[in-house]
Scaffold this motif. Structure first.
Motif, PDB file in Angstrom:
ATOM      1  N   ALA A  50       0.832  -1.205   0.000  1.00  0.00           N
ATOM      2  CA  ALA A  50       0.000   0.000   0.000  1.00  0.00           C
ATOM      3  C   ALA A  50       0.864   1.251   0.000  1.00  0.00           C
ATOM      4  CB  ALA A  50      -0.934  -0.014   1.207  1.00  0.00           C
ATOM      5  N   GLU A  51       1.967   1.224   0.734  1.00  0.00           N
ATOM      6  CA  GLU A  51       2.864   2.377   0.750  1.00  0.00           C
ATOM      7  C   GLU A  51       3.475   2.598  -0.627  1.00  0.00           C
ATOM      8  OE1 GLU A  51       6.394   4.081   3.622  1.00  0.00           O
ATOM      9  OE2 GLU A  51       6.392   1.942   3.145  1.00  0.00           O
ATOM     10  N   THR A  52       3.865   1.514  -1.280  1.00  0.00           N
ATOM     11  CA  THR A  52       4.422   1.630  -2.627  1.00  0.00           C
ATOM     12  C   THR A  52       3.403   2.219  -3.600  1.00  0.00           C
ATOM     13  OG1 THR A  52       5.881  -0.270  -2.232  1.00  0.00           O
ATOM     14  CG2 THR A  52       5.474   0.355  -4.532  1.00  0.00           C
ATOM     15  N   GLU A  53       2.151   1.792  -3.468  1.00  0.00           N
ATOM     16  CA  GLU A  53       1.105   2.248  -4.384  1.00  0.00           C
ATOM     17  C   GLU A  53       0.485   3.569  -3.954  1.00  0.00           C
ATOM     18  OE1 GLU A  53      -1.645  -0.957  -4.707  1.00  0.00           O
ATOM     19  OE2 GLU A  53      -0.224  -2.270  -5.718  1.00  0.00           O
ATOM     20  N   GLY A  54       0.824   4.060  -2.747  1.00  0.00           N
ATOM     21  CA  GLY A  54       0.343   5.351  -2.297  1.00  0.00           C
ATOM     22  C   GLY A  54      -1.128   5.385  -1.940  1.00  0.00           C
ATOM     23  N   ILE A  55      -1.679   4.287  -1.393  1.00  0.00           N
ATOM     24  CA  ILE A  55      -3.097   4.253  -1.031  1.00  0.00           C
ATOM     25  C   ILE A  55      -3.235   4.141   0.489  1.00  0.00           C
ATOM     26  CG2 ILE A  55      -3.781   3.221  -3.230  1.00  0.00           C
ATOM     27  CD1 ILE A  55      -3.978   0.523  -1.814  1.00  0.00           C
ATOM     28  N   PRO A  56      -4.306   4.691   1.062  1.00  0.00           N
ATOM     29  CA  PRO A  56      -4.490   4.626   2.519  1.00  0.00           C
ATOM     30  C   PRO A  56      -4.705   3.194   3.003  1.00  0.00           C
ATOM     31  CG  PRO A  56      -5.922   6.293   1.529  1.00  0.00           C
ATOM     32  CD  PRO A  56      -5.358   5.471   0.404  1.00  0.00           C
ATOM     33  N   ILE A  57      -4.496   3.023   4.313  1.00  0.00           N
ATOM     34  CA  ILE A  57      -4.686   1.730   4.966  1.00  0.00           C
ATOM     35  C   ILE A  57      -5.778   1.884   6.014  1.00  0.00           C
ATOM     36  CG2 ILE A  57      -3.615  -0.043   6.416  1.00  0.00           C
ATOM     37  CD1 ILE A  57      -0.909   0.825   5.178  1.00  0.00           C
ATOM     38  N   HIS A  58      -6.779   1.001   5.973  1.00  0.00           N
ATOM     39  CA  HIS A  58      -7.811   0.943   7.004  1.00  0.00           C
ATOM     40  C   HIS A  58      -7.628  -0.363   7.767  1.00  0.00           C
ATOM     41  CE1 HIS A  58     -10.681   3.816   4.632  1.00  0.00           C
ATOM     42  NE2 HIS A  58      -9.617   4.425   5.115  1.00  0.00           N
ATOM     43  N   ALA A  59      -7.344  -0.268   9.056  1.00  0.00           N
ATOM     44  CA  ALA A  59      -7.100  -1.445   9.893  1.00  0.00           C
ATOM     45  C   ALA A  59      -8.264  -1.628  10.856  1.00  0.00           C
ATOM     46  CB  ALA A  59      -5.793  -1.295  10.656  1.00  0.00           C
ATOM     47  N   TYR A  60      -8.833  -2.822  10.876  1.00  0.00           N
ATOM     48  CA  TYR A  60      -9.953  -3.141  11.770  1.00  0.00           C
ATOM     49  C   TYR A  60      -9.479  -4.183  12.777  1.00  0.00           C
ATOM     50  CZ  TYR A  60     -12.908  -0.598   8.511  1.00  0.00           C
ATOM     51  OH  TYR A  60     -13.461   0.387   7.732  1.00  0.00           O
ATOM     52  N   ILE A  61      -9.592  -3.839  14.049  1.00  0.00           N
ATOM     53  CA  ILE A  61      -9.017  -4.661  15.115  1.00  0.00           C
ATOM     54  C   ILE A  61     -10.133  -5.444  15.798  1.00  0.00           C
ATOM     55  CG2 ILE A  61      -7.719  -4.595  17.266  1.00  0.00           C
ATOM     56  CD1 ILE A  61      -6.427  -1.995  16.220  1.00  0.00           C
ATOM     57  N   PHE A  62     -10.125  -6.752  15.584  1.00  0.00           N
ATOM     58  CA  PHE A  62     -11.100  -7.675  16.171  1.00  0.00           C
ATOM     59  C   PHE A  62     -10.338  -8.852  16.780  1.00  0.00           C
ATOM     60  CE2 PHE A  62     -13.643  -5.414  13.107  1.00  0.00           C
ATOM     61  CZ  PHE A  62     -14.946  -5.419  13.587  1.00  0.00           C
ATOM     62  N   THR A  63      -9.550  -8.622  17.799  1.00  0.00           N
ATOM     63  CA  THR A  63      -8.729  -9.711  18.324  1.00  0.00           C
ATOM     64  C   THR A  63      -8.643  -9.692  19.837  1.00  0.00           C
ATOM     65  OG1 THR A  63      -6.525 -10.752  18.230  1.00  0.00           O
ATOM     66  CG2 THR A  63      -6.607  -8.344  18.099  1.00  0.00           C
ATOM     67  N   PRO A  64      -8.731 -10.866  20.478  1.00  0.00           N
ATOM     68  CA  PRO A  64      -8.471 -10.945  21.920  1.00  0.00           C
ATOM     69  C   PRO A  64      -6.977 -10.937  22.230  1.00  0.00           C
ATOM     70  CG  PRO A  64      -8.997 -13.115  21.067  1.00  0.00           C
ATOM     71  CD  PRO A  64      -9.160 -12.158  19.914  1.00  0.00           C
ATOM     72  N   GLY A  65      -6.152 -11.087  21.195  1.00  0.00           N
ATOM     73  CA  GLY A  65      -4.702 -11.148  21.354  1.00  0.00           C
ATOM     74  C   GLY A  65      -4.113 -12.080  20.320  1.00  0.00           C
ATOM     75  N   SER A  66      -2.817 -11.943  20.066  1.00  0.00           N
ATOM     76  CA  SER A  66      -2.174 -12.802  19.074  1.00  0.00           C
ATOM     77  C   SER A  66      -1.999 -14.220  19.597  1.00  0.00           C
ATOM     78  CB  SER A  66      -0.812 -12.229  18.669  1.00  0.00           C
ATOM     79  OG  SER A  66      -0.966 -11.201  17.725  1.00  0.00           O
ATOM     80  N   TYR A  67      -1.883 -15.148  18.664  1.00  0.00           N
ATOM     81  CA  TYR A  67      -1.697 -16.556  19.011  1.00  0.00           C
ATOM     82  C   TYR A  67      -0.282 -16.731  19.558  1.00  0.00           C
ATOM     83  CZ  TYR A  67      -2.614 -21.567  18.522  1.00  0.00           C
ATOM     84  OH  TYR A  67      -2.852 -22.904  18.766  1.00  0.00           O
ATOM     85  N   PRO A  68      -0.129 -17.226  20.788  1.00  0.00           N
ATOM     86  CA  PRO A  68       1.188 -17.243  21.442  1.00  0.00           C
ATOM     87  C   PRO A  68       2.051 -18.427  21.025  1.00  0.00           C
ATOM     88  CG  PRO A  68      -0.458 -18.103  22.938  1.00  0.00           C
ATOM     89  CD  PRO A  68      -1.201 -17.713  21.687  1.00  0.00           C
ATOM     90  N   ILE A  69       2.494 -18.418  19.790  1.00  0.00           N
ATOM     91  CA  ILE A  69       3.297 -19.520  19.280  1.00  0.00           C
ATOM     92  C   ILE A  69       4.661 -18.992  18.870  1.00  0.00           C
ATOM     93  CG2 ILE A  69       2.488 -19.255  16.893  1.00  0.00           C
ATOM     94  CD1 ILE A  69       2.489 -22.295  16.667  1.00  0.00           C
ATOM     95  N   GLU A  70       5.699 -19.769  19.114  1.00  0.00           N
ATOM     96  CA  GLU A  70       7.053 -19.314  18.814  1.00  0.00           C
ATOM     97  C   GLU A  70       7.641 -19.988  17.579  1.00  0.00           C
ATOM     98  OE1 GLU A  70       8.124 -16.773  20.088  1.00  0.00           O
ATOM     99  OE2 GLU A  70       6.838 -16.589  21.838  1.00  0.00           O
ATOM    100  N   ASP A  71       6.783 -20.537  16.713  1.00  0.00           N
ATOM    101  CA  ASP A  71       7.287 -21.002  15.426  1.00  0.00           C
ATOM    102  C   ASP A  71       7.760 -19.796  14.620  1.00  0.00           C
ATOM    103  OD1 ASP A  71       6.558 -23.461  16.243  1.00  0.00           O
ATOM    104  OD2 ASP A  71       4.844 -23.699  14.910  1.00  0.00           O
ATOM    105  N   TYR A  72       8.643 -20.038  13.652  1.00  0.00           N
ATOM    106  CA  TYR A  72       9.231 -18.939  12.889  1.00  0.00           C
ATOM    107  C   TYR A  72       8.141 -18.037  12.316  1.00  0.00           C
ATOM    108  CZ  TYR A  72      11.709 -16.321   9.354  1.00  0.00           C
ATOM    109  OH  TYR A  72      12.215 -15.294   8.591  1.00  0.00           O
TER     110      TYR A  72
END
Length: 747
Positions: free
Chosen positions: A172-194
């Motif tokens: 989006a930054e390369t193309e110069g367009i806005p970003i709309h972020a919608y937050i619907f999360t209780p938290g990230s999945y706590p996994i330590e895989d790469y």
């Protein structure tokens, strides 16, 4: 019964079930009344005894609406948590289908392509000016929970889902367009895989701090690090029934209740924690962590609330327009902003270009960074005397021209001159060598010194004096006059170690397997840096209780008395073999190294001090258990805030290094620590996003032994090396001399 009436009855039953779910047994009399009226209507509609079923059904629907409006005033913070978690709650796909005019999903479509919890789409908004229509592109990212879709994992994003979001934000930054972020999360999945949950969230926050396109975030359920992974935005809106918190109320209750594995907190304690954490939209607007509240229908927005989607579209357009307008010169801002902030404005009929010039993009990024740097300063207790603060501010102002001249002008041109002279010297050496080559050949033909066989085969002479290291500081535990058993004795057969030897001469390191016992923060301050070179600053800034969380002020006072420190972060200037640096040390002895507003204040000040003095910046993590939950969003906002400070320091030419020790988890690792390009760890340390208990509670998985050990972090690229405690001083000096260069502050 008419099919349309049957559908409307089912809709009312869904609304009744929803009401009972979110209130969890409260207001049962209202639920009984609605059920009785609905059952009576359905019975009469089935036997055909109604003269006008549609009119009576409308009456029942009006009663439902009346009860919902009345109960709206009875909603508690925990009720809001149940609202955003309910399967009937709107989800991101509902927003894409009702707010935007068209979209194409480009990530997370199913269980096997990417992470289905992270949805990414290219969307189109059609706006008009007069009779002419304009199509505007936007990138939409957000956690997708669906309506009970199990494979979506409840909106808990795995590391590769956040990585995909960052990738498309850069697109989006390369193309110069806005970003709309919608937050619907209780938290990230706590996994330590790469690449690891913490490491990827840190990369996202660091990346968003430097984006040169407008970013608007809308928060419904904002759970700690998962929210911050896509939440560092120019404008942050929040749905009126949403919540934004450092931890879930259940998690806070488990900590406050000191529950053991398998125990459950009481509903009363959970309600109590939800209220004291101040997680609602009104709370966060008052704190300044969001910019506007988007009003929802009574008891929360659901997919059939089409008026709400129109309201949300207007708010998102208004926020995006405001961000773009804010990059313009002051003479063009006022009228445009006032027109868009009018409640009667129809932004669909007020098209404006979202493209930005290169200069405007730089202003946009600077305004975003300054915005986050200003947040939460009032949440810390600044005990510095007024005259001292005034003198410091005056000194910074007075010395800025000299520092700018010295480093940005004089040294830059001196390097250019030195480079030119170096090239001329190389050319002269080449010319001189060719000119004198006949003489050199003649001299070599005359013979030289014979090299004997013994000189070629003999070993180098050992220059050391053979004495063992004498430490400047010895742990008080050396007085333990008994044997200490190494934790690895069952695996490696380590012999018991005598306490006075282990904690004094051996520096807490097992002489058999190399296991590192935890040591005090003072050990590192006294033994790593030059003696007498440590100068602490901002020691008067102390941790407090900004939310007035019950009983927490006493616990902070107890920690201050026990450790002698006023917060969990010590900032100081120091030297290693006369190489100057600024150090921010997170002390695991102060409430587990928990990080709050005071610690964030000191960390940001330390980064800015390192930039002003053109010195390296070292974050030494003696230990951190994460963000201090009793400070709520005052604590979690430190993740983007400190990351912005670190990014500004690095981009100005600074050398930022992180050294982990003992246990380092959660928010700090997932933000301003994990974003460093040079991260190292002391042997036997643990590094990760969430501890074993949290992983078990949220995922149901039992993690393998030593899951968070530093060598695992090394294997997935989180850290770049593992150091022996006794070699920290030498390794730090070597790193400063080798990683540093002409474009880095390192001397």
């Amino acid at each position: 019964m008419d099919n349309n009436i049957a559908k409307r009855i089912q809709s009312l039953r869904d609304r009744l079930a929803y009401m009972q779910d979110i209130f969890a047994g409260k207001h049962a009399d209202n639920a009984d009344l609605l059920r009785e009226r609905l059952d009576g209507f359905e019975k009469r509609a089935t036997d055909g005894s109604l003269d006008d079923p549609f009119a009576e059904l409308a009456t029942v629907e009006d009663l439902f609406s009346y009860v919902e409006r009345r109960l709206e005033n009875e909603i508690t913070p925990m009720d809001r948590v149940r609202i955003v978690r309910h399967p009937q709650r709107i989800c991101l796909r509902d927003i894409l289908e009702n707010v935007y005019d068209n979209f194409t999903e480009v990530g997370g479509q199913d269980e096997h392509s990417l992470d289905p919890s992270m949805l990414i789409a290219r969307a189109v908004i059609i706006r008009r000016r007069g009779k002419k229509s304009y199509r505007q592109s936007v990138l939409v990212i957000g956690q997708e929970k669906g309506h009970g879709a199990e494979f979506r994992n409840g909106g808990s994003v795995k590391p590769w889902g956040n990585a995909k979001a960052l990738q498309y934000m850069r697109v989006a930054e390369t193309e110069g367009i806005p970003i709309h972020a919608y937050i619907f999360t209780p938290g990230s999945y706590p996994i330590e895989d790469y690449p690891g949950a913490a490491q990827q969230i840190a990369r996202n926050i660091y990346g968003m701090a430097g984006l040169r396109v407008p970013v608007v975030a809308v928060i419904s359920e904002g759970g700690s690090g998962g929210a911050e992974a896509i939440g560092l935005a120019d404008r942050r809106l929040m749905l009126s029934h949403g919540y934004y918190s450092v931890i879930s109320p259940e998690g806070a209750a488990a900590i406050e209740g000191r529950l053991k594995a398998g125990e459950r907190a009481t509903p009363q304690l959970i309600e109590h924690c939800a209220e004291n954490l101040h997680i609602t939209a009104e709370d966060n607007l008052r704190f300044g962590y969001i910019d506007r509240i988007v009003q929802e229908p009574p008891l929360g927005a659901r997919p059939w609330h089409f008026d709400f989607f129109r309201t949300l579209r207007q708010e998102v357009l208004r926020a995006t327009d405001e961000v773009v307008i804010s990059t313009r010169r002051p003479m063009f801002r006022g009228l445009a902003l006032s027109r868009r902030r009018s409640p009667e404005a129809n932004l669909d009929e007020m098209h404006m270009r979202w493209g930005l010039s290169p200069a405007a993009k730089n202003r946009l990024r600077e305004r975003r960074q300054q915005k986050f740097l200003r947040l939460s300063r009032n949440a810390a207790r600044d005990r510095r005397p007024f005259l001292a603060k005034t003198a410091t501010a005056f000194w910074d102002w007075a010395t800025k021209p000299w520092v700018t001249f010295k480093y940005d002008f004089y040294r830059r041109h001196r390097r250019k001159l030195s480079g030119f002279m170096e090239e001329m010297g190389n050319e002269w050496d080449t010319f001189k060598t060719r000119l004198l080559s006949p003489w050199h050949r003649l001299a070599r033909s005359g013979g030289g010194k014979d090299i004997t066989a013994s000189e070629l085969t003999a070993l180098s002479a050992w220059s050391g004096d053979g004495r063992r290291r004498k430490w400047n500081y010895i742990s008080p535990r050396y007085k333990i006059d008994r044997a200490v058993t190494c934790p690895n004795s069952a695996s490696y057969g380590c012999l018991d170690l005598w306490g006075p030897d282990l904690f004094a001469e051996f520096a807490g390191v097992c002489s058999h397997c190399g296991y590192h016992f935890p040591m005090e923060p003072e050990w590192y301050v006294k033994n790593v840096f030059d003696e007498g070179s440590v100068f602490e600053f901002n020691s008067e800034i102390e941790a407090g209780n900004p939310l007035n969380f019950p009983g927490f002020a006493e616990r902070i006072a107890e920690a201050q008395k026990k450790t002698g420190a006023k917060s969990g972060c010590m900032t100081f200037e120091a030297r290693i073999d006369n190489i100057k640096m600024v150090v921010a040390m997170l002390m695991g002895t102060f409430r587990g190294g928990s990080f709050g507003a005071a610690e964030g204040f000191k960390f940001v000040e330390a980064a800015e001090r390192a930039a002003k003095k053109r010195q390296p910046f070292l974050a030494y993590v003696h230990g951190t258990a994460g963000i201090r939950i009793q400070e709520g969003t005052h604590g979690v906002i430190q993740m983007p805030r400190c990351t912005v400070a670190v990014r500004r320091y690095i981009e100005s030419g600074g050398l930022y290094m992180v050294l982990y020790d003992t246990n380092s988890f959660a928010g700090p690792v997932a933000s301003f620590l994990g974003c460093s390009p040079y991260q190292f760890a002391v042997r036997s340390s643990n590094i990760g996003f969430a501890g074993p208990g949290v992983i078990k509670e949220t995922t149901g998985m039992d993690i393998p032994p030593k899951y968070h050990r530093s060598y695992r972090a090394l294997s997935r690229g989180h850290i770049q090396g593992i150091w022996d405690r006794r070699q920290i001083r030498a390794n730090l000096k070597q790193a400063l001399m080798t990683i540093g260069g002409r474009n880095l502050y390192y001397r």
